[in-house]
Enzyme design. Structure first.
Site, PDB file in Angstrom:
ATOM      1  CG  ASP A  63      -0.354  -0.025   2.513  1.00 26.75           C
ATOM      2  OD1 ASP A  63       0.883  -0.154   2.590  1.00 26.75           O
ATOM      3  OD2 ASP A  63      -1.083   0.093   3.525  1.00 26.75           O
ATOM      4  CB  SER A  64       4.573   1.705  -0.065  1.00 26.27           C
ATOM      5  OG  SER A  64       4.774   0.502  -0.783  1.00 26.27           O
ATOM      6  CG  ASP A 102       0.298  -3.999   2.081  1.00 26.19           C
ATOM      7  OD1 ASP A 102       0.232  -4.813   3.022  1.00 26.19           O
ATOM      8  OD2 ASP A 102       1.159  -3.102   2.011  1.00 26.19           O
ATOM      9  CE  LYS A 132       2.890  -5.854   3.897  1.00 22.03           C
ATOM     10  NZ  LYS A 132       2.364  -4.733   4.715  1.00 22.03           N
ATOM     11  CD  GLU A 134       0.233  -1.604   7.888  1.00 22.12           C
ATOM     12  OE1 GLU A 134      -0.094  -0.793   8.792  1.00 22.12           O
ATOM     13  OE2 GLU A 134       0.776  -1.251   6.819  1.00 22.12           O
ATOM     14  CD  GLU A 199       7.602  -0.484   7.783  1.00 22.74           C
ATOM     15  OE1 GLU A 199       6.649  -1.172   7.372  1.00 22.74           O
ATOM     16  OE2 GLU A 199       7.871   0.654   7.344  1.00 22.74           O
TER      17      GLU A 199
HETATM   18  O1  KIV Z   1       3.465  -1.153   1.636  1.00 18.61           O
HETATM   19  C1  KIV Z   1       4.627  -1.550   1.701  1.00 18.61           C
HETATM   20  O2  KIV Z   1       5.471  -1.243   0.850  1.00 18.61           O
HETATM   21  C2  KIV Z   1       4.998  -2.383   2.835  1.00 18.61           C
HETATM   22  C3  KIV Z   1       6.437  -2.779   2.949  1.00 18.61           C
HETATM   23  C4  KIV Z   1       7.232  -1.626   3.370  1.00 18.61           C
HETATM   24  C5  KIV Z   1       6.625  -3.916   3.870  1.00 18.61           C
HETATM   25  O3  KIV Z   1       4.189  -2.719   3.619  1.00 18.61           O
END
Ligand code: KIV
Length: 317
Positions: A63-64, A102, A132, A134, A199
């Site tokens: 989600d970055s 994510d 993924k 969080e 992280e």
């Molecule tokens: O969204 C992302 O890029 C991440 C990584 C930094 C692990 O969650």
């Protein structure tokens, strides 16, 4: 029909990349064999294909994306539909790596059934092989695992908690906090998480948890003792337009490369040196005479190019 179907004949492995496909159980086997897991984010076809062909084990559609691709200030704004759109592009490119998506902020923070329904969309509509999430959301991880959806946990500095954390700060800085982090990691692993991203935590905390946990840890800003490492692609190649965090290593300067290429292109257009005659299509000589076109020095190129089609798709598998 699946939205992630590959074109016929497209399943050959690229040169230099050894199949078989990486799966979530394969990550645990890599931990058992003390084989480091390489992971990288990707958000589109071309970068995902490069990462896959370079032999990266796990590709995360992170989600970055919200920040490095869409220009948001943090990760909170990106939607499920946007994440699905980018996951599909990545999935089309990848042959070997495990594709993880994510789940974005808000898509799994309410009732478990809603998180489950959203996770199903990532698998069914975009071809994700794991999702993924969080935080220590143990019940949700159990529900997803029961529904045959592999889950990667994410603990420590969890960017979707930016407002609660009061910024992006290193987590688990006390002995009590390390114990809590370890307990959370164990709870996620026991609920079925196939790996845990750690992280922004001290190296010592990550080392202790990695040694104790039955599933792999994948670190980012968590030191070298994790079972694997992950970086954001745009950080790796200097495309992030922000100061380098301590844990980032820049492996290339794509900003400088792209900037220079774009500037040279603009200059060539402005000076009319692009395109050249050799970069142009031509009529056959007979037609040229009929329409009375005269192009200096173009004779040799004319017959060769007359029936040439633009070859825009030649890089596709
Ligand atoms: O969204 C992302 O890029 C991440 C990584 C930094 C692990 O969650």
């Amino acid at each position: 029909m699946s939205l992630t179907d590959f074109p016929a004949g497209a399943r050959l492995s690229p040169p230099g990349v050894s199949l078989p496909k990486v799966t979530v159980p394969a990550l645990t086997e890599m931990k058992r064999q003390a084989k480091p897991i390489s992971a990288l984010t990707a958000y589109d076809y071309s970068t995902a294909r490069l990462a896959d062909e370079a032999g990266i084990d796990l590709i995360l559609v992170g989600d970055s994306l919200a920040m490095v691709v869409l220009g948001h200030e943090n990760t909170l704004a990106v939607t499920v539909d946007e994440m699905l759109h980018h996951t599909r592009a990545v999935r089309r490119a990848v042959r070997r790596a495990l594709v993880v998506s994510d789940m974005p902020f808000g898509s799994y923070h309410g009732p478990i059934a809603e998180g489950l329904a959203n996770a199903v969309r990532f698998v069914k509509e975009a071809g994700a092989e794991a999702v993924k999430i969080e935080g220590p959301r143990v019940e949700l991880v159990r529900a997803l695992t029961d529904a045959e959806i592999p889950v990667i946990g994410h603990l420590g500095l969890t960017p979707q908690s930016v407002h609660r954390m009061g910024g992006y700060r290193v987590q688990a800085r006390t002995a009590d906090a390390v114990l809590q982090l370890e307990a959370d990691a164990f709870a996620l692993a026991h609920a079925g998480a196939g790996a845990i991203v750690l992280e922004g935590v001290p190296r010592e905390a990550a080392q202790q948890i990695t040694a104790a946990l039955p599933v792999p840890t994948i670190g980012i800003g968590a030191g070298p003792d994790c079972d694997g490492q992950i970086l954001v692609f745009h950080d790796l190649v200097n495309l992030d337009f922000s100061p380098t965090a301590k844990f980032v290593r820049r492996y290339a300067d794509a900003s400088a490369l792209f900037r220079s290429a774009i500037e040279r292109y603009r200059e060539d257009v402005e000076h009319r040196t692009f395109p050249s005659d050799a970069e142009s299509y031509h009529l056959p000589e007979s037609s040229r005479r009929m329409v009375q076109i005269s192009v200096d020095g173009a004779d040799s190129a004319a017959n060769r190019d007359a029936h040439e089609e633009p070859n825009r798709k030649s890089n596709r598998r």
